[in-house]
Enzyme design. Sequence first.
Site, PDB file in Angstrom:
ATOM      1  N   SER A   1       0.808  -1.226   0.000  1.00 38.71           N
ATOM      2  CA  SER A   1       0.000   0.000   0.000  1.00 38.71           C
ATOM      3  C   SER A   1       0.840   1.274   0.000  1.00 38.71           C
ATOM      4  O   SER A   1       0.325   2.357   0.300  1.00 38.71           O
ATOM      5  CB  SER A   1      -0.976   0.028   1.189  1.00 38.71           C
ATOM      6  OG  SER A   1      -1.926  -1.004   1.081  1.00 38.71           O
TER       7      SER A   1
ATOM      8  N   ARG B   1       2.030 -15.101  -5.862  1.00 42.90           N
ATOM      9  CA  ARG B   1       2.889 -15.611  -4.789  1.00 42.90           C
ATOM     10  C   ARG B   1       2.014 -15.906  -3.576  1.00 42.90           C
ATOM     11  O   ARG B   1       0.812 -15.605  -3.562  1.00 42.90           O
ATOM     12  CB  ARG B   1       3.937 -14.557  -4.409  1.00 42.90           C
ATOM     13  CG  ARG B   1       3.310 -13.218  -4.056  1.00 42.90           C
ATOM     14  CD  ARG B   1       4.248 -12.241  -3.419  1.00 42.90           C
ATOM     15  NE  ARG B   1       3.655 -10.920  -3.236  1.00 42.90           N
ATOM     16  CZ  ARG B   1       2.742 -10.604  -2.327  1.00 42.90           C
ATOM     17  NH1 ARG B   1       2.283 -11.523  -1.499  1.00 42.90           N
ATOM     18  NH2 ARG B   1       2.255  -9.376  -2.240  1.00 42.90           N
TER      19      ARG B   1
END
Length: 412
Positions: free
Chosen positions: A162, A284
Site C-alpha cells: 500500500s 505468490r
Amino acid sequence: MLARALILIEGHARGNGPRYVEAARRLGLYPVTLSNDPTKYRYLEAERSEVIRVDTNNIDALISKCNAVRVAHGIAGITGFSGDDESVYATVGKLCGYFDLPGPNPTSVLACYDKSVQRRLLEQAGVPVPAFRVANNPEEIEQLVAELGLPVVLKPAIGIGSIGVRLCRTMEEVANHKTDLLDGNREALSLPKVLVEEFAQGPYYCVNLMGHEIVGVAAAEFSPPPHFVYRDTTVPAALTDYGGKHITEVSRSCLRALDLGWGPTNIELRWTDRGPVVIEVNPRLAGAPDPQLIQLAFGVDLIAEHVKLIIGDKWDLRRTHLHTAASRNLVPNDDGILEWISGVNEAAALPGVAEVQMYVTPNTPIVRKGDFRDLMGRVVVSSPDRAQTETILQCATDLIGWSIKPMPVVSE
C-alpha cells in the site's frame, strides 16, 4: 550425507521468512538465503541459517552463487520473497528455469508486477475490475480523475504494501497526492506511471490459492481512510454459498487471464454492488499473517506445502479441522517517540492467543507513512467458535498499551 539446499532469494523480517527456514529444516532441507543486505533479516542470525551476500538484481551473479551452493550441497529447489520488491519472484522463476527446477513462470509474474498491465489483461479477459486509467505524467492525472469522477484511488503502477496508495475524495486531495507520487525524492514510485481508479466499495476479501485450488478466503478490514493499512484479518471469511461460489469463479478466471496456476496465488477483491471486483492479483503466497491464519483455521501449512511443490514432492491441502483465526495489526494514532509498551506478556498468556509480536521497541521514532511500514506489531488468535475468536482478539488487544510523546522541537 549432506542435506540438499533450499535456496531462498531475499527474505521477509516481519512475515514468512522465518517460517520458510523452519519448514525447510522440518522437511530435511538445508536453507540458504541469498540477499543484497542480509542484516535486514534478523531471524537469519537467530536461526543460524547460512547467508550469502550477492546482488540479487544481477541474474548472472545469482547463477554463480547458486552453482556454488549446488557444488557444496546440491539444490533441492529455489524460491524467494521480499518486503521491498515484488520482482524477486520473477527472478526466482528465471533461476528455476535455468536450473531445470519447478517454479513460477517469470513472464506471468512480471505481467502481474506492473498493475497497469495486470489490469488490462484482466479487463480484456472479462474479469470484473474497477474502472481505471493509466497516467504517464503529472498533467494527465487530474484529466483522468475528471473522466472517472470522484472519489478515486491513486496508486503507483508498481509497488507493494500500500505504499503510495491513497483515497482521494476532492480535487485538492488529488493535487496533494499527485505531488507526493511524482516527487522523485519519495519512495512511493519506482516508475513514473500512476493508476487512477474507481473506488470500489464493499467488503474486502483475500483469496489464497495453491495451483487452482482455493485453500481459504480471508476477510480483511483497513484502518480509516484515506490510507489502506490492513487492520483486522479473519479466516475463514463469513460467506454465503453463493458468495463463495462467485468468488471461486472470479478467482479462477484471474488465473486463466494471467496464465497463472503454478504454486501459490493471492487475489484481493471487494464485493461491490456488481459482485466481486478484483483489486489485485499477487502471483505468490500472501504475506503474513495469512499463511499462519490458514494453518490455525484449517490445519493446512501453506508454507510447508509450497516447499514440497518447489522440491517436486506431492502437496497435501486437506483440512484437519475448522476453527476461526483472526489477527489485528497494532497501528499508532500519532507520530512521535515511542516511550513504552505494556501488556504484551499478559496478552500472549490469554487462552486462544497464538502470537503477539512487536516490531518496535521504546525510544523508536514513530513517523506514519500510511502503509504497511506503520505497523507496530500484531496479535494472532484462534478458537473453534467465530464469536469466541472475536472476543479473544479484542481482550488481547485491549491489554496492550503504549505511549508516544511528541517529537522534540529542534530550534534553528
